[in-house]
Design a protein around this motif. Sequence first.
Motif, PDB file in Angstrom:
ATOM      1  N   LEU A  22       0.843  -1.202   0.000  1.00 14.45           N
ATOM      2  CA  LEU A  22       0.000   0.000   0.000  1.00 14.45           C
ATOM      3  C   LEU A  22       0.876   1.249   0.000  1.00 14.45           C
ATOM      4  N   ARG A  23       1.929   1.235   0.781  1.00 17.09           N
ATOM      5  CA  ARG A  23       2.854   2.372   0.846  1.00 17.09           C
ATOM      6  C   ARG A  23       3.595   2.566  -0.477  1.00 17.09           C
ATOM      7  N   ILE A  24       3.983   1.466  -1.113  1.00 16.71           N
ATOM      8  CA  ILE A  24       4.649   1.554  -2.417  1.00 16.71           C
ATOM      9  C   ILE A  24       3.709   2.198  -3.435  1.00 16.71           C
ATOM     10  N   CYS A  25       2.470   1.718  -3.467  1.00 19.38           N
ATOM     11  CA  CYS A  25       1.486   2.276  -4.413  1.00 19.38           C
ATOM     12  C   CYS A  25       1.230   3.751  -4.134  1.00 19.38           C
ATOM     13  N   ALA A  26       1.123   4.113  -2.863  1.00 19.55           N
ATOM     14  CA  ALA A  26       0.880   5.516  -2.509  1.00 19.55           C
ATOM     15  C   ALA A  26       2.036   6.395  -2.984  1.00 19.55           C
ATOM     16  N   LEU A  27       3.250   5.940  -2.767  1.00 17.72           N
ATOM     17  CA  LEU A  27       4.424   6.710  -3.179  1.00 17.72           C
ATOM     18  C   LEU A  27       4.460   6.849  -4.698  1.00 17.72           C
ATOM     19  N   LEU A  28       4.225   5.751  -5.409  1.00 10.58           N
ATOM     20  CA  LEU A  28       4.287   5.801  -6.867  1.00 10.58           C
ATOM     21  C   LEU A  28       3.123   6.585  -7.459  1.00 10.58           C
ATOM     22  N   ASP A  29       1.971   6.537  -6.814  1.00  7.79           N
ATOM     23  CA  ASP A  29       0.832   7.321  -7.295  1.00  7.79           C
ATOM     24  C   ASP A  29       1.157   8.813  -7.193  1.00  7.79           C
ATOM     25  N   ALA A  30       1.776   9.211  -6.105  1.00  4.65           N
ATOM     26  CA  ALA A  30       2.129  10.620  -5.899  1.00  4.65           C
ATOM     27  C   ALA A  30       3.295  11.053  -6.791  1.00  4.65           C
ATOM     28  N   ALA A  31       4.295  10.179  -6.928  1.00  3.30           N
ATOM     29  CA  ALA A  31       5.518  10.549  -7.637  1.00  3.30           C
ATOM     30  C   ALA A  31       5.432  10.338  -9.147  1.00  3.30           C
ATOM     31  N   GLY A  32       4.592   9.430  -9.582  1.00  2.95           N
ATOM     32  CA  GLY A  32       4.549   9.083 -10.999  1.00  2.95           C
ATOM     33  C   GLY A  32       5.558   7.994 -11.313  1.00  2.95           C
ATOM     34  N   GLU A  33       6.808   8.244 -10.970  1.00  2.99           N
ATOM     35  CA  GLU A  33       7.882   7.280 -11.176  1.00  2.99           C
ATOM     36  C   GLU A  33       8.952   7.557 -10.133  1.00  2.99           C
ATOM     37  N   ALA A  34       9.581   6.514  -9.616  1.00  2.00           N
ATOM     38  CA  ALA A  34      10.626   6.706  -8.611  1.00  2.00           C
ATOM     39  C   ALA A  34      11.682   5.620  -8.765  1.00  2.00           C
ATOM     40  N   GLU A  35      12.906   5.996  -8.514  1.00  3.89           N
ATOM     41  CA  GLU A  35      14.023   5.062  -8.593  1.00  3.89           C
ATOM     42  C   GLU A  35      13.945   4.096  -7.405  1.00  3.89           C
ATOM     43  N   TYR A  62       0.390  -4.415 -11.651  1.00  6.92           N
ATOM     44  CA  TYR A  62       0.162  -3.102 -11.046  1.00  6.92           C
ATOM     45  C   TYR A  62       1.364  -2.174 -11.118  1.00  6.92           C
ATOM     46  N   VAL A  63       2.553  -2.728 -11.176  1.00  9.91           N
ATOM     47  CA  VAL A  63       3.772  -1.911 -11.200  1.00  9.91           C
ATOM     48  C   VAL A  63       4.607  -2.327 -12.398  1.00  9.91           C
ATOM     49  N   GLY A  64       5.168  -1.324 -13.059  1.00 11.38           N
ATOM     50  CA  GLY A  64       6.092  -1.563 -14.154  1.00 11.38           C
ATOM     51  C   GLY A  64       7.450  -1.006 -13.778  1.00 11.38           C
ATOM     52  N   GLN A  65       8.451  -1.406 -14.529  1.00 11.96           N
ATOM     53  CA  GLN A  65       9.788  -0.886 -14.256  1.00 11.96           C
ATOM     54  C   GLN A  65      10.461  -0.488 -15.554  1.00 11.96           C
ATOM     55  N   ARG A  66      11.372   0.453 -15.402  1.00 17.04           N
ATOM     56  CA  ARG A  66      12.185   0.931 -16.519  1.00 17.04           C
ATOM     57  C   ARG A  66      13.621   0.893 -16.039  1.00 17.04           C
ATOM     58  N   LYS A  67      14.462   0.242 -16.815  1.00 13.53           N
ATOM     59  CA  LYS A  67      15.878   0.179 -16.444  1.00 13.53           C
ATOM     60  C   LYS A  67      16.645   1.187 -17.284  1.00 13.53           C
ATOM     61  N   ALA A  68      17.557   1.897 -16.628  1.00 17.03           N
ATOM     62  CA  ALA A  68      18.364   2.899 -17.322  1.00 17.03           C
ATOM     63  C   ALA A  68      19.707   3.016 -16.619  1.00 17.03           C
ATOM     64  N   VAL A  69      20.697   3.410 -17.373  1.00 21.10           N
ATOM     65  CA  VAL A  69      22.018   3.636 -16.787  1.00 21.10           C
ATOM     66  C   VAL A  69      22.089   5.079 -16.337  1.00 21.10           C
ATOM     67  N   ARG A  70      22.481   5.259 -15.076  1.00 23.63           N
ATOM     68  CA  ARG A  70      22.645   6.606 -14.517  1.00 23.63           C
ATOM     69  C   ARG A  70      23.902   6.582 -13.661  1.00 23.63           C
ATOM     70  N   ASP A  71      24.751   7.552 -13.836  1.00 23.68           N
ATOM     71  CA  ASP A  71      26.033   7.605 -13.103  1.00 23.68           C
ATOM     72  C   ASP A  71      26.791   6.294 -13.283  1.00 23.68           C
ATOM     73  N   THR A  72      26.811   5.799 -14.501  1.00 22.80           N
ATOM     74  CA  THR A  72      27.488   4.547 -14.891  1.00 22.80           C
ATOM     75  C   THR A  72      26.940   3.303 -14.185  1.00 22.80           C
ATOM     76  N   ARG A  73      25.812   3.417 -13.516  1.00 17.53           N
ATOM     77  CA  ARG A  73      25.215   2.259 -12.834  1.00 17.53           C
ATOM     78  C   ARG A  73      23.822   2.001 -13.401  1.00 17.53           C
ATOM     79  N   GLN A  74      23.474   0.722 -13.439  1.00 13.97           N
ATOM     80  CA  GLN A  74      22.125   0.343 -13.870  1.00 13.97           C
ATOM     81  C   GLN A  74      21.148   0.719 -12.760  1.00 13.97           C
TER      82      GLN A  74
END
Length: 106
Positions: A22-35, A62-74
């Motif tokens: 529930l907390r994860i969903c609340a955070l993602l609903d508010a943020a849109g996307e979060a690392e 219910y949750v999707g993910q996007r992988k990206a390289v940032r600061d040379t890290r996945q």
Amino acid sequence: MSAEKHDPLEGFDTTIHAPNRLRICALLDAAGEAEFGLVQKQLELSASALSKHVTVLMDAGYVGQRKAVRDTRQRVWLHLTRPGRDAYRGHLAALRAIVGPSDPAL
């Protein structure tokens, strides 16, 4: 058209209801996307605990993910899918129906 009354508890979702999910969903609903690391820090969960909850939410669609390289890290970025957002908001409506309207005098 049927005159059936809509049951507000119909949206109650046991997958989302677990406190950390529930907390994860609340955070993602508010943020849109979060690392992933930010979600972990915000919710004060271990990486393994967060990963387990995210896997349950992903398996439900219910949750999707996007992988990206940032600061040379996945990095893994999490977001609610449209069905996830609908399920989360339906669950909130069901919880509000259970507890009833709040009384500002209390």
